[in-house]
Design a protein around this motif. Structure first.
Motif, PDB file in Angstrom:
ATOM      1  N   UNK A 186       7.648  -3.592  -5.402  1.00 39.37           N
ATOM      2  CA  UNK A 186       7.600  -3.254  -3.929  1.00 39.37           C
ATOM      3  C   UNK A 186       7.996  -1.697  -3.028  1.00 39.37           C
ATOM      4  N   UNK A 187       9.183  -1.587  -4.063  1.00 36.86           N
ATOM      5  CA  UNK A 187       9.819  -0.170  -4.076  1.00 36.86           C
ATOM      6  C   UNK A 187       8.499   1.080  -4.665  1.00 36.86           C
ATOM      7  N   UNK A 188       8.436   0.703  -6.262  1.00 37.38           N
ATOM      8  CA  UNK A 188       6.945   1.706  -6.828  1.00 37.38           C
ATOM      9  C   UNK A 188       5.695   2.274  -6.342  1.00 37.38           C
ATOM     10  N   UNK A 189       5.380   0.637  -5.250  1.00 42.42           N
ATOM     11  CA  UNK A 189       3.672   1.047  -4.691  1.00 42.42           C
ATOM     12  C   UNK A 189       4.322   0.715  -3.561  1.00 42.42           C
ATOM     13  N   UNK A 190       5.799   0.801  -2.838  1.00 43.27           N
ATOM     14  CA  UNK A 190       5.565   1.293  -1.148  1.00 43.27           C
ATOM     15  C   UNK A 190       4.729  -0.024  -1.040  1.00 43.27           C
ATOM     16  N   UNK A 191       5.042  -1.410  -0.709  1.00 50.68           N
ATOM     17  CA  UNK A 191       4.464  -2.812  -0.249  1.00 50.68           C
ATOM     18  C   UNK A 191       5.295  -3.233   0.971  1.00 50.68           C
ATOM     19  N   UNK A 192       4.276  -3.578   2.067  1.00 45.57           N
ATOM     20  CA  UNK A 192       4.491  -3.960   3.521  1.00 45.57           C
ATOM     21  C   UNK A 192       5.356  -2.387   3.975  1.00 45.57           C
ATOM     22  N   UNK A 193       6.568  -2.925   4.426  1.00 45.42           N
ATOM     23  CA  UNK A 193       6.963  -1.731   5.032  1.00 45.42           C
ATOM     24  C   UNK A 193       7.657  -0.641   4.932  1.00 45.42           C
ATOM     25  N   UNK A 194       7.955  -0.279   3.118  1.00 41.79           N
ATOM     26  CA  UNK A 194       9.052   0.204   2.157  1.00 41.79           C
ATOM     27  C   UNK A 194       7.865   1.351   1.629  1.00 41.79           C
ATOM     28  N   UNK A 195       8.466   2.331   1.365  1.00 38.18           N
ATOM     29  CA  UNK A 195       7.879   3.764   1.294  1.00 38.18           C
ATOM     30  C   UNK A 195       7.213   3.368  -0.188  1.00 38.18           C
ATOM     31  N   UNK A 196       6.323   3.992  -0.627  1.00 38.59           N
ATOM     32  CA  UNK A 196       6.034   4.454  -2.249  1.00 38.59           C
ATOM     33  C   UNK A 196       6.906   5.339  -2.937  1.00 38.59           C
ATOM     34  N   UNK A 197       7.833   4.726  -3.701  1.00 34.66           N
ATOM     35  CA  UNK A 197       8.454   5.611  -4.398  1.00 34.66           C
ATOM     36  C   UNK A 197       8.700   5.645  -5.696  1.00 34.66           C
ATOM     37  N   UNK A 198       6.909   5.368  -6.397  1.00 35.05           N
ATOM     38  CA  UNK A 198       6.691   5.772  -7.416  1.00 35.05           C
ATOM     39  C   UNK A 198       8.289   5.514  -8.283  1.00 35.05           C
ATOM     40  N   UNK A 199       8.156   6.217  -9.234  1.00 28.91           N
ATOM     41  CA  UNK A 199       9.839   5.851 -10.708  1.00 28.91           C
ATOM     42  C   UNK A 199      10.798   5.755  -9.835  1.00 28.91           C
ATOM     43  N   UNK A 200      11.590   6.925  -8.734  1.00 30.63           N
ATOM     44  CA  UNK A 200      12.515   6.602  -8.234  1.00 30.63           C
ATOM     45  C   UNK A 200      12.646   5.616  -7.652  1.00 30.63           C
ATOM     46  N   UNK A 201      11.450   4.562  -7.342  1.00 36.18           N
ATOM     47  CA  UNK A 201      11.420   3.189  -7.285  1.00 36.18           C
ATOM     48  C   UNK A 201      12.178   1.937  -7.754  1.00 36.18           C
ATOM     49  N   UNK A 202      11.668   2.247  -9.242  1.00 39.46           N
ATOM     50  CA  UNK A 202      11.829   1.760 -10.236  1.00 39.46           C
ATOM     51  C   UNK A 202      14.320   1.668  -9.995  1.00 39.46           C
ATOM     52  N   UNK A 203      14.065   2.887 -10.498  1.00 33.77           N
ATOM     53  CA  UNK A 203      15.311   3.707 -10.601  1.00 33.77           C
ATOM     54  C   UNK A 203      16.118   2.583  -9.714  1.00 33.77           C
ATOM     55  N   UNK A 204      15.930   2.249  -7.992  1.00 27.61           N
ATOM     56  CA  UNK A 204      16.429   2.046  -6.597  1.00 27.61           C
ATOM     57  C   UNK A 204      15.957   0.447  -7.188  1.00 27.61           C
ATOM     58  N   UNK A 205      15.876   0.277  -7.432  1.00 26.50           N
ATOM     59  CA  UNK A 205      15.339  -1.006  -7.820  1.00 26.50           C
ATOM     60  C   UNK A 205      16.698  -2.041  -8.751  1.00 26.50           C
TER      61      UNK A 205
END
Length: 453
Positions: A186-205
């Motif tokens: 969801x956070x890496x690819x920006x699914x739904x209302x969440x922004x696409x964060x890329x590798x930062x999304x993996x760390x955030x999750x």
């Protein structure tokens, strides 16, 4: 008001085989699920690019270092608290727990400061690829600056384990892992209302899952862990208790920290193979993610073994100690045998989960098949290392770990790299494990004679 006399804990009366299953199975399941943290991160990160996967692989040694301090401290608290439970000393039990929580917070602060100073030069020392450096700095900064959840979860989970409440620990691990698995894509690819964060999304999750798990674990301790009386009133760090914690936990810290140094140095050795260096480092990182899927359940088994051995040592029940060790080694060997078969027969499918290129498969398939046989020796070494820690002879674990990785694994890997064939490097794992099991058995014979009988 006088404290009520402590009742006999199940670790001193339940049949040993049943007790080991009771104590370890929830932890084995939770550690198995915990391994999904790393694997799922890498699987989704590999969809970004092989460079992103290489960055996560390069970040891994620093993450191991964080885990080494957090987990080693928690292991020391676990063993000390279990021993005090066996001795039925309520005041010492409470003091051990509160000092452990203090140390968890202090360790987080230490690594947050370390992050601000060392992360950029750390990545630049491993690669000239600026894209990988950028990915790595972003990923590791988030994991370290928001890593307080990881340290607190480790400590609160070990407090539950030390008092035999491993089913609650399994729940906290599941909560964190499931959250991470769901929110990674969801956070890496920006699914739904969440922004696409890329590798930062993996760390955030990852860090969000750790924080959630820490909160749940703290709540369980307060609500159900009646063997420990938590109170901040009048609390001050006790140097004597902290020294006892690190007397047991320091070898575990060194063991894991040496693993961090080993991973970093192996990255440097693999970086010597021009043209395939970044891919080779990515392969090595994938191996460690897959390795954790096999090793984590064994670590979970030993998380149950440590308090059993420590409690019965404090209660002077050597026969129960011997039976617990025997059952643990047999179970660990069975788990590792399954892992060996998977690595030997399905390496292509394993790498397929990570969007592996042809070059990655060419390097990775022989790597898995060469390293896998060493798992059987590791099963015995891990179990005996836990026994050394539980009996207050953790320096033996430290020595075996240092010898295995710094004296045998790295030198043999470097010498084999001089042949110019990267496939030869992987045989260093089998060489090192053969020597470490010999050392472990030698030290166990000494400990058995002096402390178990």
């Amino acid at each position: 008001m006088q404290e009520k006399p402590m009742q006999e804990n199940k670790m001193g009366v339940m049949p040993v085989g049943r007790l080991l299953v009771n104590m370890s199975l929830p932890m084995m399941i939770s550690m198995f699920v915990l391994s999904l943290y790393n694997i799922v991160d890498s699987i989704f990160v590999s969809q970004i690019s092989e460079e992103a996967l290489a960055a996560v692989s390069m970040a891994f040694p620093f993450q191991i270092l964080m885990v080494s301090f957090g987990l080693g401290t928690a292991v020391g608290v676990n063993a000390l608290l279990s021993m005090r439970l066996g001795q039925k000393d309520q005041e010492a039990v409470n003091k051990s727990a509160m000092n452990g929580i203090f140390l968890a917070v202090a360790t987080y602060v230490f690594f947050a400061i370390l992050c601000l100073i060392f992360v950029p030069p750390y990545f630049k020392s491993q690669t000239q690829n600026q894209t990988i450096v950028g990915y790595g700095i972003t990923y590791l900064n988030i994991c370290m600056l928001f890593g307080f959840g990881m340290f607190c979860q480790m400590m609160f989970d070990r407090l539950l384990q030390a008092t035999g409440r491993t089913i609650w620990t399994m729940t906290t691990q599941l909560v964190g892992a499931i959250f991470n698995i769901i929110f990674d894509p969801i956070l890496i690819f920006g699914i739904g209302p969440f922004p696409k964060m890329g590798i930062a999304g993996a760390a955030a999750a990852t860090v969000a899952g750790q924080i959630l798990a820490a909160i749940v674990s703290m709540a369980f301790n307060i609500k159900v862990n009646h063997d420990i009386h938590f109170s901040l009133k009048g609390f001050r760090p006790d140097p004597a208790v902290i020294l006892q914690i690190y007397k047991v936990g320091a070898p575990s810290i060194v063991l894991q920290a040496v693993g961090s140094l080993t991973s970093y140095t192996m990255n440097l050795i693999l970086g010597m193979f021009k043209g395939i260096a970044d891919t080779a480092i990515a392969v090595y990182g994938v191996y460690f993610k897959l390795n954790s899927f096999v090793f984590m359940p064994v670590f979970g088994l030993n998380s149950g073994l440590v308090p059993i051995v420590a409690y019965n040592y404090g209660a002077k029940k050597p026969d129960r100690i011997k039976r617990a060790i025997k059952f643990a080694i047999i179970a660990a060997c069975i788990i590792m045998a399954v892992g060996v078969c998977i690595f030997e027969f399905f390496p292509e499918r394993l790498f397929g989960m990570f969007n592996a290129s042809d070059k990655m498969l060419e390097i990775g398939v022989p790597a898995l098949r060469s390293i896998a046989p060493s798992f059987m020796g590791a099963a015995v070494c891990i179990c005996l290392g836990s026994v050394f820690q539980a009996l207050g002879s953790a320096s033996y674990s430290m020595f075996v770990s240092i010898a295995r990785q710094l004296l045998f694994l790295l030198p043999s890997a470097y010498l084999l790299s001089l042949t110019g064939k990267i496939n030869n490097v992987w045989w260093s794992f089998l060489i090192a494990e053969t020597i470490s099991i010999t050392l472990s058995l030698f030290f166990f014979a000494r400990v058995k004679k002096k402390k178990i009988g």
